[in-house]
Design a protein around this motif. Structure first.
Motif, mmCIF file in Angstrom:
data_model
loop_
_atom_site.group_PDB
_atom_site.id
_atom_site.type_symbol
_atom_site.label_atom_id
_atom_site.label_comp_id
_atom_site.label_asym_id
_atom_site.label_seq_id
_atom_site.Cartn_x
_atom_site.Cartn_y
_atom_site.Cartn_z
ATOM 1 N N UNK A 1 -24.574 -35.908 31.725
ATOM 2 C CA UNK A 1 -25.274 -37.072 31.153
ATOM 3 C C UNK A 1 -26.471 -36.628 30.296
ATOM 4 N N UNK A 2 -26.266 -35.577 29.474
ATOM 5 C CA UNK A 2 -27.317 -35.049 28.608
ATOM 6 C C UNK A 2 -26.916 -35.073 27.124
ATOM 7 N N UNK A 3 -26.044 -35.993 26.758
ATOM 8 C CA UNK A 3 -25.603 -36.038 25.360
ATOM 9 C C UNK A 3 -26.743 -36.394 24.409
ATOM 10 N N UNK A 4 -27.818 -36.921 24.943
ATOM 11 C CA UNK A 4 -28.952 -37.271 24.082
ATOM 12 C C UNK A 4 -29.535 -36.020 23.422
ATOM 13 N N UNK A 5 -29.331 -34.832 24.022
ATOM 14 C CA UNK A 5 -29.805 -33.594 23.398
ATOM 15 C C UNK A 5 -29.106 -33.373 22.062
ATOM 16 N N UNK A 6 -27.808 -33.592 22.037
ATOM 17 C CA UNK A 6 -27.023 -33.393 20.816
ATOM 18 C C UNK A 6 -27.457 -34.398 19.759
ATOM 19 N N UNK A 7 -27.551 -35.661 20.164
ATOM 20 C CA UNK A 7 -27.882 -36.704 19.197
ATOM 21 C C UNK A 7 -29.339 -36.634 18.745
ATOM 22 N N UNK A 8 -30.201 -36.081 19.581
ATOM 23 C CA UNK A 8 -31.589 -35.880 19.160
ATOM 24 C C UNK A 8 -31.662 -34.860 18.023
ATOM 25 N N UNK A 9 -30.867 -33.805 18.122
ATOM 26 C CA UNK A 9 -30.842 -32.797 17.059
ATOM 27 C C UNK A 9 -30.310 -33.384 15.757
ATOM 28 N N UNK A 10 -29.276 -34.227 15.861
ATOM 29 C CA UNK A 10 -28.751 -34.861 14.657
ATOM 30 C C UNK A 10 -29.788 -35.818 14.054
ATOM 31 N N UNK A 11 -30.464 -36.573 14.902
ATOM 32 C CA UNK A 11 -31.505 -37.481 14.406
ATOM 33 C C UNK A 11 -32.656 -36.696 13.765
ATOM 34 N N UNK A 12 -33.028 -35.560 14.367
ATOM 35 C CA UNK A 12 -34.074 -34.723 13.787
ATOM 36 C C UNK A 12 -33.690 -34.207 12.419
ATOM 37 N N UNK A 13 -32.427 -33.811 12.262
ATOM 38 C CA UNK A 13 -31.949 -33.356 10.954
ATOM 39 C C UNK A 13 -31.948 -34.477 9.930
ATOM 40 N N UNK A 14 -31.498 -35.655 10.355
ATOM 41 C CA UNK A 14 -31.491 -36.800 9.431
ATOM 42 C C UNK A 14 -32.894 -37.207 9.007
ATOM 43 N N UNK A 15 -33.806 -37.255 9.970
ATOM 44 C CA UNK A 15 -35.189 -37.592 9.619
ATOM 45 C C UNK A 15 -35.833 -36.488 8.779
ATOM 46 N N UNK A 16 -35.389 -35.256 9.013
ATOM 47 C CA UNK A 16 -35.877 -34.151 8.194
ATOM 48 C C UNK A 16 -35.477 -34.305 6.730
#
Length: 118
Positions: free
Chosen positions: A47-62
């Motif tokens: 139940x840690x998929x938020x780690x993956x999606x956090x990285x994608x969100x960080x890249x998008x916001x970047x």
């Protein structure tokens, strides 16, 4: 509230390679996203998929950050170029403007008296 007022002015903000810093951070976020993709099942089991999606969100916001800082950098360069053309070395307007700004409103300037026509 008076005891919380600052006793000195804040220092000027530090300017550095902002575009390079944001670009490097964005690349890092996307690399972390790609590295975690093969382990998506492991993250899902715990139940840690938020780690993956956090990285994608960080890249998008970047990407938004890169767009923003490039426009800011271009605007700062345009403003600096505009100031450089306004204050060319040796121009007479630059030396006169300093003396005019020193006179106080309402004070008379020293001028030679006009000849009388009597």
């Amino acid at each position: 509230m008076a005891k919380w007022t600052p006793k000195h002015e804040a220092p000027e903000p530090l300017e550095g390679p902002v575009v390079a810093t944001i670009t490097g951070g964005t690349i890092l976020w996307f690399v972390l996203f790609v590295v975690q993709l093969p382990f998506y099942g492991w993250f899902d089991d715990r139940d840690l998929t938020w780690w993956v999606w956090t990285c994608l969100a960080g890249g998008g916001l970047g990407l938004i950050g890169i767009w923003y800082v490039r426009r800011r950098d271009a605007a700062l360069k345009r403003a600096a170029a505009g100031e450089a053309t306004e204050t060319k070395p040796g121009s007479e307007s630059g030396s006169e403007s300093g003396s005019e700004s020193e006179t106080k409103p309402g004070s008379e300037t020293k001028q030679s008296p006009a000849p009388s026509t009597d």
